[in-house]
Write a protein that holds these residues in place. Structure first.
Motif, PDB file in Angstrom:
ATOM      1  N   ALA A  27       0.830  -1.207   0.000  1.00 23.32           N
ATOM      2  CA  ALA A  27       0.000   0.000   0.000  1.00 23.32           C
ATOM      3  C   ALA A  27       0.865   1.258   0.000  1.00 23.32           C
ATOM      4  O   ALA A  27       0.563   2.240  -0.689  1.00 23.32           O
ATOM      5  N   ALA A  28       1.947   1.244   0.777  1.00 26.41           N
ATOM      6  CA  ALA A  28       2.860   2.389   0.806  1.00 26.41           C
ATOM      7  C   ALA A  28       3.521   2.597  -0.548  1.00 26.41           C
ATOM      8  O   ALA A  28       3.722   3.733  -0.990  1.00 26.41           O
ATOM      9  N   LEU A  66       1.422   2.065  15.414  1.00 30.13           N
ATOM     10  CA  LEU A  66       2.769   2.069  14.847  1.00 30.13           C
ATOM     11  C   LEU A  66       2.706   2.248  13.340  1.00 30.13           C
ATOM     12  O   LEU A  66       3.499   2.998  12.753  1.00 30.13           O
ATOM     13  N   VAL A  67       1.772   1.563  12.701  1.00 34.07           N
ATOM     14  CA  VAL A  67       1.592   1.662  11.253  1.00 34.07           C
ATOM     15  C   VAL A  67       1.300   3.113  10.859  1.00 34.07           C
ATOM     16  O   VAL A  67       1.879   3.652   9.910  1.00 34.07           O
ATOM     17  N   SER A 106       6.831   8.781   6.921  1.00 33.89           N
ATOM     18  CA  SER A 106       7.222   8.561   5.527  1.00 33.89           C
ATOM     19  C   SER A 106       6.519   9.518   4.577  1.00 33.89           C
ATOM     20  O   SER A 106       6.645   9.386   3.361  1.00 33.89           O
ATOM     21  N   HIS A 107       5.736  10.437   5.142  1.00 34.79           N
ATOM     22  CA  HIS A 107       5.019  11.461   4.372  1.00 34.79           C
ATOM     23  C   HIS A 107       4.021  10.844   3.396  1.00 34.79           C
ATOM     24  O   HIS A 107       3.864  11.312   2.261  1.00 34.79           O
ATOM     25  N   LEU A 108       3.357   9.788   3.860  1.00 37.30           N
ATOM     26  CA  LEU A 108       2.299   9.188   3.060  1.00 37.30           C
ATOM     27  C   LEU A 108       0.991   9.933   3.298  1.00 37.30           C
ATOM     28  O   LEU A 108       0.790  10.535   4.355  1.00 37.30           O
ATOM     29  N   ASP A 109       0.109   9.876   2.317  1.00 33.19           N
ATOM     30  CA  ASP A 109      -1.264  10.331   2.514  1.00 33.19           C
ATOM     31  C   ASP A 109      -1.928   9.288   3.401  1.00 33.19           C
ATOM     32  O   ASP A 109      -2.220   8.176   2.956  1.00 33.19           O
ATOM     33  N   LEU A 110      -2.143   9.612   4.676  1.00 32.98           N
ATOM     34  CA  LEU A 110      -2.566   8.629   5.659  1.00 32.98           C
ATOM     35  C   LEU A 110      -3.927   8.026   5.325  1.00 32.98           C
ATOM     36  O   LEU A 110      -4.112   6.801   5.411  1.00 32.98           O
ATOM     37  N   PHE A 128      -3.543   5.674   2.438  1.00 28.72           N
ATOM     38  CA  PHE A 128      -2.779   4.497   2.851  1.00 28.72           C
ATOM     39  C   PHE A 128      -3.638   3.532   3.658  1.00 28.72           C
ATOM     40  O   PHE A 128      -3.610   2.316   3.421  1.00 28.72           O
ATOM     41  N   LEU A 129      -4.396   4.041   4.623  1.00 28.86           N
ATOM     42  CA  LEU A 129      -5.226   3.184   5.464  1.00 28.86           C
ATOM     43  C   LEU A 129      -6.302   2.466   4.646  1.00 28.86           C
ATOM     44  O   LEU A 129      -6.694   1.341   4.967  1.00 28.86           O
ATOM     45  N   GLU A 130      -6.763   3.113   3.611  1.00 32.16           N
ATOM     46  CA  GLU A 130      -7.734   2.476   2.724  1.00 32.16           C
ATOM     47  C   GLU A 130      -7.063   1.417   1.856  1.00 32.16           C
ATOM     48  O   GLU A 130      -7.569   0.307   1.701  1.00 32.16           O
ATOM     49  N   ASP A 131      -5.884   1.744   1.321  1.00 37.60           N
ATOM     50  CA  ASP A 131      -5.184   0.825   0.407  1.00 37.60           C
ATOM     51  C   ASP A 131      -4.692  -0.433   1.109  1.00 37.60           C
ATOM     52  O   ASP A 131      -4.643  -1.509   0.489  1.00 37.60           O
TER      53      ASP A 131
END
Length: 210
Positions: free
Chosen positions: A79-80, A110-111, A118-122, A125-128
């Protein structure tokens, strides 16, 4: 350019240690190195994880928990990666640093923290990480590993992008060896990818055709 696909246990130490080594060699050699970590999920990686974390290898319940955790960690990583290869690798390394170096238990909090670091769109990411797309990417990785005959971590598949008909499958590959070869002057700054690959000729080397 050199393409390195390293099959790893995402809860193991190997890809946690290797990124800085790759970056050191990348700017030293004339050959550009493009690399990615491919998570491997099978009975061997489950056994290795049980052993690495000193868990009861004879408990079915513990084994199931480890398998479930390992599977979700891989889905998280896939996902990341949807948000870019560099961010995906950064996410995995943040997660590994917390689990391996700081002894933090794997959890949703932690995730989320690793994703933020990591500058992800949270939200994305949680959906993916729960999506069919992530599971499909997981199955694709395992299929590639099966087709190449890879069943153990620390196996690398190396391609010279200027000669894409063939690649080299190298068991027990590690970047520490690569670093040592460079500083022993067995690798030169002007070396091309074909010359680099030739350094790995040994009895266990297998040649594969794409």
């Amino acid at each position: 350019m050199l393409e390195i696909h390293l099959f790893v246990n995402p809860l193991g130490m190997r890809c946690f240690r290797c990124e800085n080594d790759v970056l050191r060699v990348d700017h030293e050699l004339n050959t550009k190195i493009n690399y990615q970590f491919v998570p491997l999920f099978n009975m061997q990686t489950i056994d290795d994880t049980l052993q690495l974390y000193h868990l009861n290898q004879h408990s079915l319940q513990v084994r199931q928990v480890v398998a479930k955790t390992l599977f979700q960690v891989i889905l998280d990583y896939k996902a990341a990666l949807f948000q870019g290869r560099k961010r995906g690798r950064r996410y995995l390394l943040h997660l590994q640093n917390a689990i391996i170096q700081n002894d933090v238990s794997y959890s949703l909090s932690l995730v989320k923290q690793a994703a933020r670091d990591s500058h992800l769109d949270l939200e994305m990411f949680l959906e993916d990480r729960q999506s069919k797309l992530a599971r499909h990417a997981f199955h694709e990785d395992q299929q590639v590993a099966a087709e190449l005959g890879v069943n153990q971590t620390a196996t690398a598949v190396v391609f010279d992008t200027d000669q894409t008909d063939y690649g080299f499958l190298i068991p027990q590959f590690d970047y520490e060896t690569l670093i040592q070869m460079f500083y022993e002057n067995r690798l030169s700054r002007g070396q091309n990818a074909k010359q680099f690959i030739a350094q790995f000729h040994h009895p266990t080397l297998k040649i594969i055709q794409k």
